[in-house]
Scaffold this active site. Sequence first.
Site, PDB file in Angstrom:
ATOM      1  N   CYS B  52       0.617  -1.168  -0.120  1.00 22.20           N
ATOM      2  CA  CYS B  52       0.196  -0.130   0.057  1.00 22.20           C
ATOM      3  C   CYS B  52       0.869   1.173   0.161  1.00 22.20           C
ATOM      4  O   CYS B  52       1.815   1.452   0.837  1.00 22.20           O
ATOM      5  CB  CYS B  52      -0.832   0.020   1.245  1.00 22.20           C
ATOM      6  SG  CYS B  52      -1.763   1.584   1.482  1.00 22.20           S
ATOM      7  N   CYS B  55       0.276   3.397   3.363  1.00 18.91           N
ATOM      8  CA  CYS B  55       0.610   2.882   4.873  1.00 18.91           C
ATOM      9  C   CYS B  55       2.077   3.620   5.421  1.00 18.91           C
ATOM     10  O   CYS B  55       2.935   3.933   4.442  1.00 18.91           O
ATOM     11  CB  CYS B  55       0.921   1.462   4.711  1.00 18.91           C
ATOM     12  SG  CYS B  55      -0.654   0.299   4.869  1.00 18.91           S
ATOM     13  N   ASN B  77      -0.997  15.542  -3.418  1.00 16.59           N
ATOM     14  CA  ASN B  77      -1.187  14.396  -4.306  1.00 16.59           C
ATOM     15  C   ASN B  77      -0.121  14.319  -5.578  1.00 16.59           C
ATOM     16  O   ASN B  77       0.254  15.048  -6.110  1.00 16.59           O
ATOM     17  CB  ASN B  77      -2.634  14.726  -4.830  1.00 16.59           C
ATOM     18  CG  ASN B  77      -3.231  13.568  -5.385  1.00 16.59           C
ATOM     19  OD1 ASN B  77      -2.633  12.530  -6.237  1.00 16.59           O
ATOM     20  ND2 ASN B  77      -4.417  13.487  -5.426  1.00 16.59           N
ATOM     21  N   HIS B 122      -4.279   0.260   7.927  1.00 16.28           N
ATOM     22  CA  HIS B 122      -5.017   0.014   6.724  1.00 16.28           C
ATOM     23  C   HIS B 122      -6.093  -0.544   6.550  1.00 16.28           C
ATOM     24  O   HIS B 122      -6.832  -0.069   5.465  1.00 16.28           O
ATOM     25  CB  HIS B 122      -3.801  -0.962   5.605  1.00 16.28           C
ATOM     26  CG  HIS B 122      -4.093  -1.222   4.358  1.00 16.28           C
ATOM     27  ND1 HIS B 122      -3.913  -0.311   3.563  1.00 16.28           N
ATOM     28  CD2 HIS B 122      -4.697  -2.385   3.853  1.00 16.28           C
ATOM     29  CE1 HIS B 122      -4.084  -0.844   2.244  1.00 16.28           C
ATOM     30  NE2 HIS B 122      -4.712  -2.017   2.428  1.00 16.28           N
ATOM     31  N   ASN B 167     -13.739   9.331  -1.574  1.00 17.38           N
ATOM     32  CA  ASN B 167     -14.485   8.404  -2.154  1.00 17.38           C
ATOM     33  C   ASN B 167     -14.342   7.213  -1.762  1.00 17.38           C
ATOM     34  O   ASN B 167     -12.799   6.722  -1.220  1.00 17.38           O
ATOM     35  CB  ASN B 167     -13.637   8.124  -3.600  1.00 17.38           C
ATOM     36  CG  ASN B 167     -13.861   9.494  -4.434  1.00 17.38           C
ATOM     37  OD1 ASN B 167     -14.879  10.154  -4.557  1.00 17.38           O
ATOM     38  ND2 ASN B 167     -12.845   9.962  -5.448  1.00 17.38           N
ATOM     39  N   SER B 175      -9.120   4.007  -5.719  1.00 15.92           N
ATOM     40  CA  SER B 175      -7.986   2.952  -6.025  1.00 15.92           C
ATOM     41  C   SER B 175      -7.013   2.515  -4.654  1.00 15.92           C
ATOM     42  O   SER B 175      -6.122   1.692  -5.171  1.00 15.92           O
ATOM     43  CB  SER B 175      -6.966   3.788  -7.143  1.00 15.92           C
ATOM     44  OG  SER B 175      -6.711   5.088  -6.635  1.00 15.92           O
ATOM     45  N   HIS B 178      -6.795   2.011   1.914  1.00 22.06           N
ATOM     46  CA  HIS B 178      -6.361   2.592   2.938  1.00 22.06           C
ATOM     47  C   HIS B 178      -7.313   3.828   3.507  1.00 22.06           C
ATOM     48  O   HIS B 178      -7.427   4.661   2.325  1.00 22.06           O
ATOM     49  CB  HIS B 178      -4.748   2.956   2.851  1.00 22.06           C
ATOM     50  CG  HIS B 178      -4.160   3.548   4.087  1.00 22.06           C
ATOM     51  ND1 HIS B 178      -3.270   2.469   4.731  1.00 22.06           N
ATOM     52  CD2 HIS B 178      -4.330   4.390   5.182  1.00 22.06           C
ATOM     53  CE1 HIS B 178      -2.869   3.175   5.869  1.00 22.06           C
ATOM     54  NE2 HIS B 178      -3.526   4.112   5.984  1.00 22.06           N
ATOM     55  N   HIS B 180      -8.450   7.013   3.540  1.00 26.15           N
ATOM     56  CA  HIS B 180      -8.006   8.309   2.956  1.00 26.15           C
ATOM     57  C   HIS B 180      -9.051   9.208   2.274  1.00 26.15           C
ATOM     58  O   HIS B 180      -9.924   8.595   1.920  1.00 26.15           O
ATOM     59  CB  HIS B 180      -6.918   8.313   2.338  1.00 26.15           C
ATOM     60  CG  HIS B 180      -6.972   7.823   0.852  1.00 26.15           C
ATOM     61  ND1 HIS B 180      -7.656   6.605   0.614  1.00 26.15           N
ATOM     62  CD2 HIS B 180      -6.931   8.350  -0.378  1.00 26.15           C
ATOM     63  CE1 HIS B 180      -7.761   6.335  -0.709  1.00 26.15           C
ATOM     64  NE2 HIS B 180      -7.430   7.583  -1.208  1.00 26.15           N
ATOM     65  N   GLN B 182      -9.472  13.091   0.226  1.00 25.73           N
ATOM     66  CA  GLN B 182      -8.584  14.132  -0.573  1.00 25.73           C
ATOM     67  C   GLN B 182      -9.218  15.427  -0.318  1.00 25.73           C
ATOM     68  O   GLN B 182     -10.189  15.743   0.137  1.00 25.73           O
ATOM     69  CB  GLN B 182      -8.880  13.865  -2.125  1.00 25.73           C
ATOM     70  CG  GLN B 182      -8.379  12.452  -2.450  1.00 25.73           C
ATOM     71  CD  GLN B 182      -8.139  12.237  -3.920  1.00 25.73           C
ATOM     72  OE1 GLN B 182      -7.609  13.223  -4.743  1.00 25.73           O
ATOM     73  NE2 GLN B 182      -8.694  11.299  -4.552  1.00 25.73           N
ATOM     74  N   GLU B 196     -24.666  26.485  -5.482  1.00 24.90           N
ATOM     75  CA  GLU B 196     -25.207  26.612  -3.967  1.00 24.90           C
ATOM     76  C   GLU B 196     -25.165  27.909  -3.606  1.00 24.90           C
ATOM     77  O   GLU B 196     -26.166  28.482  -3.047  1.00 24.90           O
ATOM     78  CB  GLU B 196     -24.475  25.703  -3.163  1.00 24.90           C
ATOM     79  CG  GLU B 196     -24.796  24.195  -3.248  1.00 24.90           C
ATOM     80  CD  GLU B 196     -24.199  23.409  -2.226  1.00 24.90           C
ATOM     81  OE1 GLU B 196     -23.792  23.783  -1.313  1.00 24.90           O
ATOM     82  OE2 GLU B 196     -24.524  22.251  -2.250  1.00 24.90           O
ATOM     83  N   HIS B 295     -19.195  21.077   2.208  1.00 22.12           N
ATOM     84  CA  HIS B 295     -19.392  22.390   1.385  1.00 22.12           C
ATOM     85  C   HIS B 295     -19.632  23.579   2.280  1.00 22.12           C
ATOM     86  O   HIS B 295     -20.228  23.273   3.442  1.00 22.12           O
ATOM     87  CB  HIS B 295     -20.660  22.236   0.627  1.00 22.12           C
ATOM     88  CG  HIS B 295     -20.703  21.573  -0.658  1.00 22.12           C
ATOM     89  ND1 HIS B 295     -21.641  21.562  -1.423  1.00 22.12           N
ATOM     90  CD2 HIS B 295     -19.608  21.479  -1.376  1.00 22.12           C
ATOM     91  CE1 HIS B 295     -21.405  20.752  -2.692  1.00 22.12           C
ATOM     92  NE2 HIS B 295     -20.102  20.829  -2.675  1.00 22.12           N
ATOM     93  N   HIS B 312     -22.262  22.234   5.492  1.00 21.03           N
ATOM     94  CA  HIS B 312     -22.830  21.098   5.275  1.00 21.03           C
ATOM     95  C   HIS B 312     -22.068  19.964   4.682  1.00 21.03           C
ATOM     96  O   HIS B 312     -20.937  20.412   4.074  1.00 21.03           O
ATOM     97  CB  HIS B 312     -24.386  21.150   4.759  1.00 21.03           C
ATOM     98  CG  HIS B 312     -24.263  21.675   3.295  1.00 21.03           C
ATOM     99  ND1 HIS B 312     -23.958  22.857   3.043  1.00 21.03           N
ATOM    100  CD2 HIS B 312     -24.145  21.006   1.948  1.00 21.03           C
ATOM    101  CE1 HIS B 312     -23.902  23.291   1.516  1.00 21.03           C
ATOM    102  NE2 HIS B 312     -24.102  22.108   1.106  1.00 21.03           N
ATOM    103  N   PHE B 328     -27.923   2.685 -11.165  1.00 19.68           N
ATOM    104  CA  PHE B 328     -27.080   3.408 -12.266  1.00 19.68           C
ATOM    105  C   PHE B 328     -27.904   4.733 -12.672  1.00 19.68           C
ATOM    106  O   PHE B 328     -29.091   4.663 -13.239  1.00 19.68           O
ATOM    107  CB  PHE B 328     -26.879   2.418 -13.439  1.00 19.68           C
ATOM    108  CG  PHE B 328     -26.083   1.274 -13.186  1.00 19.68           C
ATOM    109  CD1 PHE B 328     -24.818   1.460 -13.540  1.00 19.68           C
ATOM    110  CD2 PHE B 328     -26.636   0.115 -12.468  1.00 19.68           C
ATOM    111  CE1 PHE B 328     -23.922   0.311 -13.345  1.00 19.68           C
ATOM    112  CE2 PHE B 328     -25.602  -0.836 -12.246  1.00 19.68           C
ATOM    113  CZ  PHE B 328     -24.322  -0.950 -12.605  1.00 19.68           C
ATOM    114  N   VAL B 330     -27.723   6.465 -15.379  1.00 11.80           N
ATOM    115  CA  VAL B 330     -27.346   6.482 -16.796  1.00 11.80           C
ATOM    116  C   VAL B 330     -28.207   7.093 -17.764  1.00 11.80           C
ATOM    117  O   VAL B 330     -29.132   7.821 -17.497  1.00 11.80           O
ATOM    118  CB  VAL B 330     -26.850   4.941 -17.066  1.00 11.80           C
ATOM    119  CG1 VAL B 330     -25.743   4.648 -16.178  1.00 11.80           C
ATOM    120  CG2 VAL B 330     -28.025   4.157 -16.552  1.00 11.80           C
ATOM    121  N   GLU B 333     -31.350   9.269 -16.912  1.00  8.53           N
ATOM    122  CA  GLU B 333     -30.601  10.409 -15.800  1.00  8.53           C
ATOM    123  C   GLU B 333     -29.535  11.277 -16.565  1.00  8.53           C
ATOM    124  O   GLU B 333     -29.636  12.484 -16.258  1.00  8.53           O
ATOM    125  CB  GLU B 333     -30.037   9.447 -14.978  1.00  8.53           C
ATOM    126  CG  GLU B 333     -30.935   8.890 -13.927  1.00  8.53           C
ATOM    127  CD  GLU B 333     -31.543   7.580 -14.478  1.00  8.53           C
ATOM    128  OE1 GLU B 333     -31.263   7.201 -15.555  1.00  8.53           O
ATOM    129  OE2 GLU B 333     -32.281   6.797 -13.773  1.00  8.53           O
TER     130      GLU B 333
END
Lengths: 364, 364
Positions: B52, B55, B77, B122, B167, B175, B178, B180, B182, B196, B295, B312, B328, B330, B333
Amino acid sequence: SQEFDFTDNSHRRYNPLTDSWILVSPHRAKRPWLGQQETPAKSTVPEYDEKCFLCPGNKRVTGGANPKYESTYVFQNDFAAVKIDQPALAVQDSGKDTLKDRLIKVQGVRGNCFVICFSPKHNLTIPQMAVKDLFTVISTWQGLYNDLAKQARDDNKPFKYLQIFENKGTAMGCSNLHPHGQAWCLEEIPSEVSQEFKSFDKYKHAHNADLLGDYVKLEMEDRSRIVLENDSFLVIVPYWAVWPFETMIVAKTKTPSIAHFTDKQKEDLASMMKQLTVKYDNLFETSFPYSMGLHQAPLNATGDELNNAWFHMHFYPPLLRSATVRKFLVGFEMLGEPQRDLTAEQAADRLRKLDGVHHYTENL
Amino acid sequence: SQEFDFTDNSHRRYNPLTDSWILVSPHRAKRPWLGQQETPAKSTVPEYDEKCFLCPGNKRVTGGANPKYESTYVFQNDFAAVKIDQPALAVQDSGKDTLKDRLIKVQGVRGNCFVICFSPKHNLTIPQMAVKDLFTVISTWQGLYNDLAKQARDDNKPFKYLQIFENKGTAMGCSNLHPHGQAWCLEEIPSEVSQEFKSFDKYKHAHNADLLGDYVKLEMEDRSRIVLENDSFLVIVPYWAVWPFETMIVAKTKTPSIAHFTDKQKEDLASMMKQLTVKYDNLFETSFPYSMGLHQAPLNATGDELNNAWFHMHFYPPLLRSATVRKFLVGFEMLGEPQRDLTAEQAADRLRKLDGVHHYTENL
Ligand SMILES: O=P(O)(O)O[C@H]1O[C@H](CO)[C@@H](O)[C@H](O)[C@H]1O
Ligand SMILES: O=P(O)(O)O[C@H]1O[C@H](CO)[C@@H](O)[C@H](O)[C@H]1O
């Protein structure tokens, strides 16, 4: 001082159709991939599948059976998102400017949903179909559009906008491989479409011209984002594309809807659809997933709605680098702003250079 | 005549934050599923993974090594979508109202991107972390926010808005397992956030009140969409939710940003994050994937930007019916309008009833 490099430096591009911005980070295409991979589609699909509820003669989920159709076949969606009959929703506003009046806005929505089988053959996809059979698909769309418009006029049915689309591939939530698309008809113009109409209107007031008419001219002069072209249509990666290999098929001359198509335009659209999707399949040598759909005039449009409409199709394919690695529009994209990892010009260039002959078929 | 049934009849709900509509088709939850299934996450993940790149002590993709950190850890990053230094982009407008001036709008974007490891372990996720360690995560976000604001003020760095997000799970393009998140810092306010702010501004002019302040009051009276609540925060499925189990954590009193948080608010937010994500994991007995983010006010905000901001968080989880079946967004949508298959009230009810004790841990 150094010059700004659009193929390497981060920038934002404006989408005049949706009135929003997208972030382009071309250098990001270099990062390694450790995340989820898609399962490549199965490579041996039979022409007829007895378990498929779209194949000719087969039973459907809800009981009835399909006819032994030999070309296209349209039926009402067994799990329609909207229905023709439902109770009316009374106006919710109390007239007293309560918090509820301010913040809770709701409309009842009626309509109808259809499934359109493109072919009786279970194992075909648009890039594998003959242009003449795609012509038939377009005629079927046209027939549905005209028929629903007539039902709205003559029988007062709650049909205002027909959204024709296709979800292709499991990565795009498609629950059945049999070549088919859908058409949802609503009594309201959906958000995305009404936003485009707002933009068309604003543009016309500002420039006394059609937004997409001007844009077609610009792309025909510039040429860096054109993937394909024939007499009636342009296939481009729009300047403001979000998905890595997103494209638009745009009518070269003002045509409000498929109801206005000449036979020549139908032939030309069938040919563009075939050529574009063959390139898509060749790009990563896979049955290329996407959602695509038609944007056009509302049913029975008059006035501005008719005058501002300009037929086009959007293709939104998720793949980024290979048959198994897609772009995720998540975190930053959901909370902040869509972000892409290669420029529209780079994507157009790759698609343009691809062969028009379907290589993937050989691997099937 | 029959009454309109919000738990069965299709309707559209208005989202006052984004100024758009979403289609709700509650009866659709009944349809069968034949499409793609997610792979459930692996259930035995080690506390330390030598492969990882997040780690403690390990090598990163680009060469350098992580310190042996014992709490949270922030670093730049390695594949940042925006960078601090890049050439300036000259204004592109020719002033002659050419087609290009009308249709091709672009801005250079500088900034910086960070990764924030939530824990050295991890195999943890937010619902498995102690509230005191989530307090530390919030302090870390706060520290980054203050630090970047200072760099913008004192060193003229191109930092205007800090988008903090996570994410979680392979389904959300993550991806690396671990724990985390961003933080992307841009010199422009991203589209979603600026939309907004437009809505906050419009609402204030119309009603002389804060949109989210009024909305908190409404939800506290109504209660049907509240999932969790403590002294400082409300967790709700917003009336206009798009994703099946989408939620918002909203400050109960006006708080522009994490920089304005008291220790009590930090404790209360940590507790809400823990309780909400435990419920999420319990819902389908899986490590529940989502994208979430904060936000809040832009860095160094003054005037309207400061006065209209209301802290919020949005949680956007993709799962619909089980650990392996997602929604989905898709075709319809993407081309038409977001559509959901159960109401916000139904989703809130299910989440509310779930246990606050993490069941899934037992299955690990
Ligand atoms: O930065 P990561 O985790 O590699 O990448 C993930 O999050 C980014 C920000 O939401 C997205 O742009 C990427 O598409 C996604 O795969
Ligand atoms: O109707 P299908 O193919 O079962 O369903 C698919 O397309 C619909 C329309 O785009 C979406 O709402 C669904 O989430 C998706 O799974």
